[in-house]
Structure formats: structure tokens, C-alpha cells
Design a protein around this motif. Structure first.
Motif, mmCIF file in Angstrom:
data_model
loop_
_atom_site.group_PDB
_atom_site.id
_atom_site.type_symbol
_atom_site.label_atom_id
_atom_site.label_comp_id
_atom_site.label_asym_id
_atom_site.label_seq_id
_atom_site.Cartn_x
_atom_site.Cartn_y
_atom_site.Cartn_z
ATOM 1 N N SER A 72 0.867 -1.179 0.000
ATOM 2 C CA SER A 72 0.000 0.000 0.000
ATOM 3 C C SER A 72 0.900 1.224 0.000
ATOM 4 C CB SER A 72 -0.902 0.021 1.234
ATOM 5 O OG SER A 72 -1.877 -0.977 1.152
ATOM 6 N N LEU A 73 0.490 2.235 -0.733
ATOM 7 C CA LEU A 73 1.314 3.430 -0.894
ATOM 8 C C LEU A 73 0.479 4.691 -0.769
ATOM 9 C CD1 LEU A 73 3.113 2.196 -4.118
ATOM 10 C CD2 LEU A 73 4.226 2.513 -1.909
ATOM 11 N N LEU A 74 1.110 5.739 -0.252
ATOM 12 C CA LEU A 74 0.520 7.071 -0.263
ATOM 13 C C LEU A 74 1.622 8.065 -0.605
ATOM 14 C CD1 LEU A 74 -1.770 9.107 0.204
ATOM 15 C CD2 LEU A 74 -1.034 9.230 2.585
ATOM 16 N N LEU A 75 1.400 8.827 -1.647
ATOM 17 C CA LEU A 75 2.299 9.903 -2.069
ATOM 18 C C LEU A 75 1.576 11.208 -1.770
ATOM 19 C CD1 LEU A 75 4.770 11.018 -3.650
ATOM 20 C CD2 LEU A 75 3.459 10.606 -5.748
ATOM 21 N N SER A 76 2.186 12.068 -0.963
ATOM 22 C CA SER A 76 1.492 13.280 -0.520
ATOM 23 C C SER A 76 1.217 14.260 -1.646
ATOM 24 C CB SER A 76 2.270 13.982 0.593
ATOM 25 O OG SER A 76 3.508 14.476 0.114
ATOM 26 N N VAL A 90 6.199 5.459 -7.421
ATOM 27 C CA VAL A 90 4.969 5.265 -6.646
ATOM 28 C C VAL A 90 3.764 5.327 -7.581
ATOM 29 C CG1 VAL A 90 3.446 6.265 -4.884
ATOM 30 C CG2 VAL A 90 5.909 6.071 -4.444
ATOM 31 N N LEU A 91 3.727 6.338 -8.435
ATOM 32 C CA LEU A 91 2.600 6.461 -9.366
ATOM 33 C C LEU A 91 2.536 5.267 -10.310
ATOM 34 C CD1 LEU A 91 2.418 10.250 -10.316
ATOM 35 C CD2 LEU A 91 1.160 8.988 -8.564
ATOM 36 N N ASP A 92 3.704 4.785 -10.756
ATOM 37 C CA ASP A 92 3.718 3.597 -11.617
ATOM 38 C C ASP A 92 3.079 2.407 -10.926
ATOM 39 O OD1 ASP A 92 4.929 4.917 -13.712
ATOM 40 O OD2 ASP A 92 6.935 4.101 -13.327
ATOM 41 N N LEU A 93 3.473 2.155 -9.667
ATOM 42 C CA LEU A 93 2.894 1.032 -8.930
ATOM 43 C C LEU A 93 1.397 1.217 -8.699
ATOM 44 C CD1 LEU A 93 5.284 -0.240 -6.094
ATOM 45 C CD2 LEU A 93 4.310 -1.520 -7.981
ATOM 46 N N LEU A 94 0.991 2.456 -8.519
ATOM 47 C CA LEU A 94 -0.429 2.751 -8.312
ATOM 48 C C LEU A 94 -1.208 2.767 -9.637
ATOM 49 C CD1 LEU A 94 -0.153 5.668 -5.726
ATOM 50 C CD2 LEU A 94 -0.961 3.341 -5.278
ATOM 51 N N PRO A 99 0.190 14.548 -12.619
ATOM 52 C CA PRO A 99 -0.584 15.715 -13.059
ATOM 53 C C PRO A 99 0.196 16.498 -14.111
ATOM 54 C CG PRO A 99 0.364 16.103 -10.903
ATOM 55 C CD PRO A 99 0.670 14.674 -11.262
ATOM 56 N N ASP A 100 -0.482 17.399 -14.766
ATOM 57 C CA ASP A 100 0.185 18.267 -15.735
ATOM 58 C C ASP A 100 1.183 19.160 -15.029
ATOM 59 O OD1 ASP A 100 -1.323 17.242 -17.808
ATOM 60 O OD2 ASP A 100 -2.907 18.748 -17.553
ATOM 61 N N ASP A 101 2.189 19.572 -15.762
ATOM 62 C CA ASP A 101 3.246 20.413 -15.215
ATOM 63 C C ASP A 101 2.701 21.743 -14.691
ATOM 64 O OD1 ASP A 101 5.816 20.896 -14.469
ATOM 65 O OD2 ASP A 101 6.569 21.305 -16.485
ATOM 66 N N VAL A 106 -1.999 20.575 -4.701
ATOM 67 C CA VAL A 106 -1.463 19.382 -4.060
ATOM 68 C C VAL A 106 -2.461 18.260 -4.309
ATOM 69 C CG1 VAL A 106 -0.895 18.302 -1.862
ATOM 70 C CG2 VAL A 106 -0.203 20.651 -2.309
ATOM 71 N N TRP A 107 -1.963 17.208 -4.896
ATOM 72 C CA TRP A 107 -2.825 16.112 -5.308
ATOM 73 C C TRP A 107 -2.245 14.814 -4.773
ATOM 74 C CZ3 TRP A 107 -2.274 13.783 -10.788
ATOM 75 C CH2 TRP A 107 -3.223 12.791 -10.990
ATOM 76 N N PRO A 108 -2.773 14.322 -3.648
ATOM 77 C CA PRO A 108 -2.254 13.062 -3.125
ATOM 78 C C PRO A 108 -2.639 11.895 -4.033
ATOM 79 C CG PRO A 108 -4.145 13.765 -1.841
ATOM 80 C CD PRO A 108 -3.865 14.849 -2.833
ATOM 81 N N ALA A 109 -1.820 10.867 -4.005
ATOM 82 C CA ALA A 109 -2.100 9.665 -4.784
ATOM 83 C C ALA A 109 -1.901 8.462 -3.878
ATOM 84 C CB ALA A 109 -1.171 9.582 -5.989
ATOM 85 N N GLY A 110 -2.786 7.502 -3.999
ATOM 86 C CA GLY A 110 -2.648 6.285 -3.219
ATOM 87 C C GLY A 110 -3.731 6.132 -2.176
ATOM 88 N N ASP A 111 -3.405 5.383 -1.141
ATOM 89 C CA ASP A 111 -4.355 4.941 -0.142
ATOM 90 C C ASP A 111 -4.360 5.861 1.084
ATOM 91 O OD1 ASP A 111 -6.000 3.574 1.569
ATOM 92 O OD2 ASP A 111 -4.732 1.788 1.711
ATOM 93 N N LEU A 112 -5.352 6.735 1.165
ATOM 94 C CA LEU A 112 -5.467 7.629 2.321
ATOM 95 C C LEU A 112 -5.909 6.879 3.576
ATOM 96 C CD1 LEU A 112 -6.940 10.792 0.602
ATOM 97 C CD2 LEU A 112 -4.793 10.693 1.878
ATOM 98 N N GLU A 113 -6.282 5.615 3.433
ATOM 99 C CA GLU A 113 -6.653 4.790 4.591
ATOM 100 C C GLU A 113 -5.509 3.870 5.009
ATOM 101 O OE1 GLU A 113 -10.319 2.888 3.429
ATOM 102 O OE2 GLU A 113 -11.465 4.631 4.068
ATOM 103 N N ILE A 114 -4.308 4.147 4.524
ATOM 104 C CA ILE A 114 -3.148 3.282 4.734
ATOM 105 C C ILE A 114 -2.834 3.061 6.218
ATOM 106 C CG2 ILE A 114 -1.463 5.169 4.541
ATOM 107 C CD1 ILE A 114 0.296 3.187 2.889
ATOM 108 N N LEU A 115 -3.161 4.039 7.070
ATOM 109 C CA LEU A 115 -2.874 3.930 8.502
ATOM 110 C C LEU A 115 -4.144 3.977 9.357
ATOM 111 C CD1 LEU A 115 0.238 6.307 8.603
ATOM 112 C CD2 LEU A 115 0.218 3.801 8.456
ATOM 113 N N ALA A 116 -5.287 3.760 8.740
ATOM 114 C CA ALA A 116 -6.565 3.859 9.453
ATOM 115 C C ALA A 116 -6.643 2.875 10.618
ATOM 116 C CB ALA A 116 -7.730 3.638 8.488
ATOM 117 N N ASP A 117 -6.090 1.677 10.454
ATOM 118 C CA ASP A 117 -6.148 0.675 11.519
ATOM 119 C C ASP A 117 -5.214 1.008 12.679
ATOM 120 O OD1 ASP A 117 -3.979 0.149 9.737
ATOM 121 O OD2 ASP A 117 -3.783 -1.864 10.591
#
Length: 160
Positions: A72-76, A90-94, A99-101, A106-117
């Protein structure tokens, strides 16, 4: 696609076992090579949680959490993939696009629930990610505080 010069920051492994938190430094290569980060974290076998926190060049952070079925990954900030190989990895794995240049959001990518537990609900992590006035180490300190390993995290950062 890489930035000029060495990448600065820190890479920390966080382990929770038998109700206790432990933080240890990961090799500096973890800041530039996602595969190295994942491999290092998988070596830290534990019956509890194991994840990595990477703060890269005062620009963005990455949370890496190996799971039995993958990672599981989260890129801020997905825009970091335009300048940093590890963010692009990270984006490749996801399987997500950068985003465009000219995107200034700020656009996070990945699992925002990565630490929910572990006590960090999605909504709170989203608020932290969107705190653009904070440096990544400050954002990760907030994560550590909320999850309950702030003392261990701070002690390790003081040694770095």
C-alpha cells in the motif's frame, strides 16, 4: 526526470509489535529507490504493523506499507513525480498518471486509509496532506502523534 544533486530527507521504518512502537532508520537509498524501500521493510518481519515514512527534499512524503498481497502506498503530492524518480515509481505502482506540469494543486495519490487501523483515519490524513504550509517532516510528525509513536519518531529524527 531526477532533480539535480543529491536527494535529502529521511527514511524511517516504523514497527509496532506487542503493543510497542519502534522506529529505525532505513538506508538513504530508500529516498530514491522504491524497490529498496519495500525490500528493507519486508526484512523487518513483525506480527504487528510495519511501514515506512519517507520525507524527500522538504517537498513531499511517501508512506509505504507492505502487505501480504503487495504494497500500500501514499504519495502526498503526485506532482512530485515530475521531478523525482521515487514519486514517479509510486505512481507507476499505483497505475496513476502524474498531473500536468502547470497544475498548482497538491494532489495526493494512493491509499489515504493506509494507517486507518493504527489510529489515523482517512479524513485526518487528508487534512495533513493538504497542509501545504508544513514541511513533510512536520506532516509526518503529526501522523506519528496521532498514531502514538511521536516520542520514538522524534528521538530517531534527533539522531539523524
Amino acid at each position: 526526470m531526477a532533480v539535480d544533486g543529491p536527494v535529502t530527507g529521511f527514511a524511517v521504518a516504523v514497527v509496532r509489535e506487542d503493543g510497542r512502537w519502534r522506529c529505525e532508520r532505513l538506508d538513504d537509498a530508500a529516498l530514491t529507490e522504491l524497490d529498496t524501500t519495500i525490500t528493507e521493510l519486508r526484512k523487518l518481519r513483525s506480527t504487528g504493523a510495519v511501514f515506512g515514512l519517507l520525507a524527500v527534499d522538504d517537498e513531499f512524503f511517501v508512506v509505504v506499507r507492505p502487505t501480504p498481497s503487495g504494497v500500500s502506498l501514499l504519495l502526498s503530492d503526485a506532482a512530485a513525480a515530475l521531478d523525482y524518480d521515487i514519486a514517479a515509481d509510486v505512481l507507476d505502482l499505483l497505475r496513476a498518471d502524474a498531473p500536468d506540469d502547470d497544475d498548482d494543486v497538491v494532489w495526493p495519490a494512493g491509499d489515504l486509509e493506509i494507517l486507518a487501523d493504527l489510529g489515523m483515519p482517512k479524513a485526518e490524513l487528508e487534512v495533513i496532506v493538504n497542509e501545504v504550509e508544513l514541511y513533510p517532516d512536520e506532516q509526518l510528525q503529526m501522523v506519528a502523534q496521532r498514531c502514538g509513536f511521536a516520542d520514538e519518531f522524534s528521538a530517531l529524527l534527533e539522531e539523524l
